[in-house]
Design a protein around this motif. Structure first.
Motif, short mmCIF file in Angstrom:
data_model
loop_
_atom_site.label_atom_id
_atom_site.label_comp_id
_atom_site.label_asym_id
_atom_site.label_seq_id
_atom_site.Cartn_x
_atom_site.Cartn_y
_atom_site.Cartn_z
N LEU A 204 0.54 -1.20 0.09
CA LEU A 204 -0.74 -0.36 0.30
C LEU A 204 0.85 1.41 0.18
O LEU A 204 0.92 2.25 -0.70
N GLU A 205 2.04 1.09 0.92
CA GLU A 205 2.93 2.61 1.11
C GLU A 205 3.14 2.42 -0.48
O GLU A 205 3.40 3.20 -0.85
N PHE A 206 3.99 1.57 -0.93
CA PHE A 206 4.99 1.52 -1.92
C PHE A 206 3.87 1.88 -3.47
O PHE A 206 3.98 2.96 -4.05
N SER A 207 2.23 1.80 -3.94
CA SER A 207 1.66 1.60 -4.66
C SER A 207 0.77 3.16 -4.76
O SER A 207 0.15 4.01 -4.98
N GLY A 208 1.27 4.21 -3.47
CA GLY A 208 0.46 5.43 -2.78
C GLY A 208 -0.75 5.51 -3.04
O GLY A 208 -1.25 6.77 -3.18
N HIS A 210 -3.18 3.66 -4.70
CA HIS A 210 -3.92 3.32 -6.05
C HIS A 210 -4.51 2.04 -6.36
O HIS A 210 -2.99 1.02 -6.36
N ALA A 211 -5.31 2.20 -6.36
CA ALA A 211 -5.60 0.66 -7.24
C ALA A 211 -4.80 0.16 -8.17
O ALA A 211 -3.96 -1.16 -7.64
N LEU A 212 -4.93 0.61 -9.35
CA LEU A 212 -3.75 -0.40 -10.34
C LEU A 212 -2.53 0.04 -10.02
O LEU A 212 -1.89 -1.14 -10.21
N HIS A 213 -1.63 0.75 -8.88
CA HIS A 213 -0.33 0.48 -8.93
C HIS A 213 -0.49 -0.93 -7.80
O HIS A 213 0.18 -2.04 -8.36
N LEU A 214 -0.95 -1.00 -7.01
CA LEU A 214 -1.11 -2.27 -5.93
C LEU A 214 -1.34 -3.38 -6.27
O LEU A 214 -0.36 -4.37 -5.85
N ARG A 215 -2.08 -3.79 -7.86
CA ARG A 215 -1.80 -4.66 -8.73
C ARG A 215 -0.79 -5.27 -9.57
O ARG A 215 -0.33 -6.29 -9.06
N GLU A 216 -0.47 -4.38 -9.58
CA GLU A 216 0.63 -4.01 -10.46
C GLU A 216 1.75 -4.36 -10.08
O GLU A 216 2.73 -5.55 -9.88
N LEU A 217 2.22 -3.52 -8.63
CA LEU A 217 3.75 -4.62 -8.19
C LEU A 217 2.70 -5.44 -7.46
O LEU A 217 4.12 -6.72 -6.75
N ALA A 218 2.02 -5.68 -6.71
CA ALA A 218 1.70 -6.87 -6.05
C ALA A 218 2.04 -8.46 -7.07
O ALA A 218 3.07 -8.95 -7.02
N LEU A 219 1.51 -8.43 -8.42
CA LEU A 219 2.17 -8.83 -9.43
C LEU A 219 3.79 -9.33 -9.34
O LEU A 219 3.63 -10.70 -9.92
N ASP A 220 4.05 -8.10 -9.77
CA ASP A 220 5.52 -8.19 -10.31
C ASP A 220 6.58 -8.63 -8.45
O ASP A 220 7.83 -9.70 -8.80
N ALA A 221 6.08 -8.38 -7.42
CA ALA A 221 6.85 -9.18 -6.56
C ALA A 221 6.40 -10.36 -6.23
O ALA A 221 7.41 -11.23 -5.82
N GLN A 222 5.00 -11.18 -6.58
CA GLN A 222 5.14 -12.57 -6.84
C GLN A 222 5.73 -13.62 -7.86
O GLN A 222 6.45 -14.51 -7.74
N SER A 223 5.95 -12.59 -8.93
CA SER A 223 7.04 -13.00 -10.49
C SER A 223 8.64 -13.43 -9.76
O SER A 223 8.65 -14.19 -10.47
N THR A 224 8.52 -12.30 -8.79
CA THR A 224 9.98 -12.38 -8.86
C THR A 224 10.68 -13.32 -7.21
O THR A 224 11.27 -13.14 -7.36
N GLY A 225 9.14 -13.61 -6.71
CA GLY A 225 9.69 -14.28 -5.37
C GLY A 225 9.78 -14.32 -4.24
O GLY A 225 9.71 -14.17 -3.23
N ALA A 226 9.11 -12.29 -4.75
CA ALA A 226 9.38 -11.65 -3.17
C ALA A 226 7.73 -11.81 -2.52
O ALA A 226 8.18 -11.57 -1.39
#
Length: 903
Positions: A204-208, A210-226
């Motif tokens: 939530l902090e990284f996304s500012g 924003h729902a769209l940012h939140l979604r992409e950040l979560a999927l990015d973190a998931q794809s990198t194994g974080a």
């Protein structure tokens, strides 16, 4: 278009479908406000940044207003084409005009809407052409068209639409950034499961917000194994930073249509971080105002002189943009160019400490030379603020820096080693200091010893590092005593207090010594004195001037003091603990363990277990302080209270498998909680031996509060039948909890509603629901034995009422009984299950086709088998669903710490 399904026919984008989603918690009130406004027929404006979820919210609104609505998305490319929006509208209206001239379009729309109301949702309404806006305004004012207008800002709308705000029935709904609850709901949907509170907070902090940012950040973190599943919760590795392709593409797309000067401004602000408006003007010129007008930069009022009216304003990235996100949109050559621009236009002194450290980090990453004076200052500031990733970045090229003196090198080495330790890399931290230990200062030896003990569990190595040498300054002995105190060895508390004021020690070292003094005072039964000292210090004017690193050492003592007092969690709101934890960048795992401990103090075991399992998940991906075993002990206790023997066994094994140092000086609190677990899983003899061992240790230390709490645990689980021993122990201990326990003997020997009720109320006032219910139940049983049936009935009723929030919790002192199928016949089991769920004998008889008398017979036989006397003591077996567990979990890192505790 049919709004209820949000699908279009051939001419309306066939097959396009939008998933119906739950309304975000923070927007429920706004939705109903908008629905109320819709009844008046006036225009409704939904205002929110790009990616804020305004389209989803608007569609949810439209779906509830009218099933047959038209959705038109504005196009920037067509915004200058006259009547382009109107043409799109005409094709979607039943019986609309097929003509192309403005007159034919207007006439056709008027004819199609002459006999019925037509709701239109204008999305991205800032791109509606001016001519269409004028016609829509006319129909909305004098015709049957009703408008829902979604936009980033009212001032961006065409003037004709903007003028609708003067309508008497106009409604404005502004969508704020996502709340914690919103983010939790969205992430749970995206990831398909429960999400760790820490992960929600960080994303939530990284996304500012924003729902769209939140979604992409979560999927990015998931794809990198974080972002991985730990303890059934999606858990984010806290070392992760946004850098994935999905996020990069998203930010580039958002910024691609911005003028060059605005994008340049955003990139410069990403490099500097928030700066005052004068500094921004000096660096960026008028472009800063263009970025503000584009709603991509926020202007915050910092202060205002009440006499002169002079304002101090600061600019920062807005619209859900963060420095990390904007950084992902440009390469290293662009960063180098920006650094050069900043160096040419701004002097180092114009930055605040956070911006200075950030800028120094960028220069180092680009291989630029940084004066040692600036580097030392920035490392010191980042260390004090507990910004450990920043410290690592600033000291990454330490071997290539020109250092003027051994003292400067040692300061940098200590800062880097401490940061490595805090970030979960103790072996690397200890290796960094190894060659400097033979001749190093007390500070460098202490940091090495702390790492060896606290993160690697090697007490002997820690003691060897601090072994006295000829000519050692007093600080070495101080640090050796502090390490031994952390390891739960008997130490001279008076000496520890002397060291707390020793000027030769670093401020963090002095604060750590004082924290251990306060903890030992609490253990010794002097918690009121310890709390008075803590409050005096934390309320002093000097407190806020101390670095976060110093305050965090003292805050470490607070939970132990509070628990020793039996402090009402609601009282936490009166203290500054929450703010201090936030400023200290407190470890999320530690905070969540504290939340779980707080729930256990009230007896809310379901909530405690949910919080503790999240903490254990987080500690599974990073445990720099070796807290996992400590947390597992409390999880085992919570599971045992809930009757979940398999989980209790699992967490007991986990606790025992972790290093014995887990929890450090707080470990005795966790060991105490395991007493009932050992009894439940390993039998009475093992529990008796364990109790005697812990009592001997506590008495050997003179820890009277721990002795009292151990006896309380023993009474609660049935190992202590002589309550007089508990009351006598409480007489030597300070605090409201001890005062209440001191009255147990008299109340249980001769129970009367008045004296028992007073003690029960004291527990309730302290937030100790389980203790209150146990006392009332035990007093009821004693009254029944004495033949005082009326008193027994009333006290049992009081216990049942208090214990209602304690779902599935039971102890021998509470006297409930789980409906155990193995002990009952099929009919008895069916009867008891229904009785436990609140059904009357008559209702049970109808459902099971039995007579009420037969039902009563089944119940009475069941009571005898289960060891109870009343249907109110029955507990139906229950397995919590994922949703129930999620609802039970506190949102840790979103609320102030004072609001996280049960009241």
């Amino acid at each position: 278009m049919t709004g209820s399904t949000w699908e279009f026919d051939i001419s309306r984008m066939t097959g396009f479908h939008i998933e119906r989603r739950d309304i975000l918690p923070s927007r429920v009130k706004a939705l109903y406000t908008a629905l109320e406004a819709a009844r008046t027929g006036g225009p409704i404006f939904i205002i929110g940044d790009v990616g804020s979820g305004r389209t989803t919210f608007s569609l949810q609104l439209m779906d509830r207003i009218e099933s047959n609505f038209i959705w038109i998305v504005g196009s920037k490319a067509l915004s200058s084409v006259p009547f382009s929006t109107l043409s799109v509208l005409a094709t979607q209206l039943p019986n609309g005009s097929t003509g192309t001239s403005p007159t034919e379009l207007v006439t056709g729309i008027g004819r199609a809407t002459s006999e019925r109301t037509q709701w239109i949702f204008l999305d991205q309404a800032e791109y509606v052409d001016q001519q269409s806006a004028a016609v829509l305004k006319q129909f909305a004012t004098a015709g049957n068209i009703r408008l829902v207008v979604a936009t980033a800002a009212v001032r961006s709308l065409p003037s004709e639409l903007r003028s609708l705000i003067s309508s008497p029935s106009f409604m404005r709904i502004e969508l704020a950034p996502l709340s914690y609850d919103d983010a939790n709901l969205i992430l749970s949907e995206i990831l398909g499961g429960a999400v760790n509170s820490s992960a929600v907070t960080s994303l939530l902090e990284f996304s500012g917000g924003h729902a769209l940012h939140l979604r992409e950040l979560a999927l990015d973190a998931q794809s990198t194994g974080a972002l991985t599943k730990q303890q059934d919760y999606w858990t984010l590795n806290r070392a992760w930073t946004p850098h994935g392709k999905r996020t990069t593409d998203l930010i580039n797309a958002r910024l691609s249509d911005q003028p060059e000067n605005v994008r340049e401004t955003l990139e410069l602000l990403a490099v500097t971080g928030p700066v005052t408006l004068p500094v921004a003007r000096k660096l960026m010129g008028q472009s800063i105002y263009d970025a503000i007008d584009a709603d991509l930069v926020r202007l915050d009022l910092v202060s205002e002189n009440p006499i002169t009216g002079e304002r101090t304003e600061r600019v920062r990235l807005g619209a859900g943009l963060s420095s990390q996100l904007v950084f992902s949109s440009f390469d290293s050559s662009t960063l180098r160019r920006h650094i050069k621009t900043i160096e040419e236009k701004l002097s180092w002194e114009l930055f605040d400490s956070a911006s200075r450290s950030r800028f120094t980090r960028h220069r180092l990453e680009m291989g630029l030379t940084v004066p040692i004076r600036e580097l030392l200052f920035d490392v010191e500031q980042s260390t004090s603020a507990r910004q450990f990733s920043q410290v690592i970045a600033l000291t990454d090229l330490l071997d290539q820096q020109r250092v003027d003196s051994p003292d400067q090198l040692e300061s940098l080495l200590i800062a880097r080693a401490d940061a490595l330790y805090e970030l979960g890399k103790p072996e690397a931290a200890l290796a960094l200091l190894q060659e400097h230990l033979p001749t190093g200062s007390p500070e460098i030896r202490f940091v090495a010893a702390k790492i060896a003990y606290a993160s690697l569990g090697r007490l002997a190595v820690a003691e060897q590092i601090l072994e006295p040498r000829p000519g050692d300054p007093p600080g070495v002995a101080a640090y050796l005593l502090l390490i031994r105190s952390r390891a739960n060895k008997v130490v001279d508390i008076a000496s520890l207090r002397e060291y707390a004021s020793m000027p030769e020690l670093r401020s963090e070292g002095r604060a750590a010594c004082l924290a251990h003094v306060l903890i030992e005072k609490s253990y010794a039964g002097l918690a009121e004195e310890a709390m008075a000292e803590y409050v005096r210090i934390s309320s002093s004017p000097e407190w806020k001037t101390w670095p976060a690193s110093v305050r965090s050492e003292l805050v470490f003592a607070f939970p132990t003091i509070a628990f020793a007092l039996g402090m009402n969690p609601a009282q936490f709101a009166q203290l500054t603990v929450g703010d201090d934890l936030k400023e200290a960048n407190a470890d999320h795992g530690n905070v969540m363990v504290s939340i779980g401990m707080g729930y256990l103090e009230s007896g809310l075991a379901s909530q405690a277990l949910a919080a503790l399992e999240q903490a254990i998940g987080l500690l599974s991906v990073g445990d720099p302080y070796l807290v996992k075993g400590f947390a597992a002990a409390f999880a085992a206790y919570a599971a045992s209270l809930l009757g979940d023997r398999s989980k209790a066994s699992y967490y007991l094994d986990m606790s025992r498998a972790q290093p014995e140092v887990s929890g450090q000086i707080l470990r005795p609190i966790a060991e105490r909680s395991l007493l009932s677990v050992v009894l439940d899983l390993e039998g009475e003899q093992a529990a008796e031996e364990y109790l005697h061992k812990l009592l001997a240790e506590a008495e050997g230390f003179g820890r009277k509060n721990l002795v009292m709490r151990l006896l309380l645990e023993a009474w609660q689980c049935g190992l202590l039948t002589d309550v007089a021993r508990l009351s006598e122990a409480a007489l030597d201990v300070q605090g409201p909890l001890a005062a209440t326990l001191a009255g147990y003997q008299a109340a249980l020997e001769d129970p009367a509603e008045l004296n028992v009720g007073q003690l029960v109320q004291a527990h309730v006032d302290g937030g100790q629901l389980l203790l209150a219910a146990q006392l009332a139940a035990s007093a009821a049983e004693r009254a029944r034995v004495l033949g005082r049936r009326t008193v027994a009935t009333h006290l049992l009723g009081l216990s049942v009422e208090i214990a209602q929030p304690l779902e599935q919790v039971n102890t021998p002192a509470l006297g409930r009984a789980r409906v155990d199928e193995s002990l009952l016949t099929a009919r008895e089991f069916a009867t008891c299950i229904r009785a436990a769920l609140g059904a009357s004998n008559h209702e049970i008889s109808q459902e099971l086709f039995l007579s009420p008398r037969t039902v009563e017979g089944h119940l009475q036989r069941s009571y005898a088998k289960l060891g109870i006397t009343d249907r109110r003591q029955l507990l139906a077996e229950h397995v919590a669903t994922d949703d129930e567990v999620l609802q039970a979990t506190e949102h840790t890192l979103a609320l102030p710490i004072s609001e996280r505790w049960p009241t």
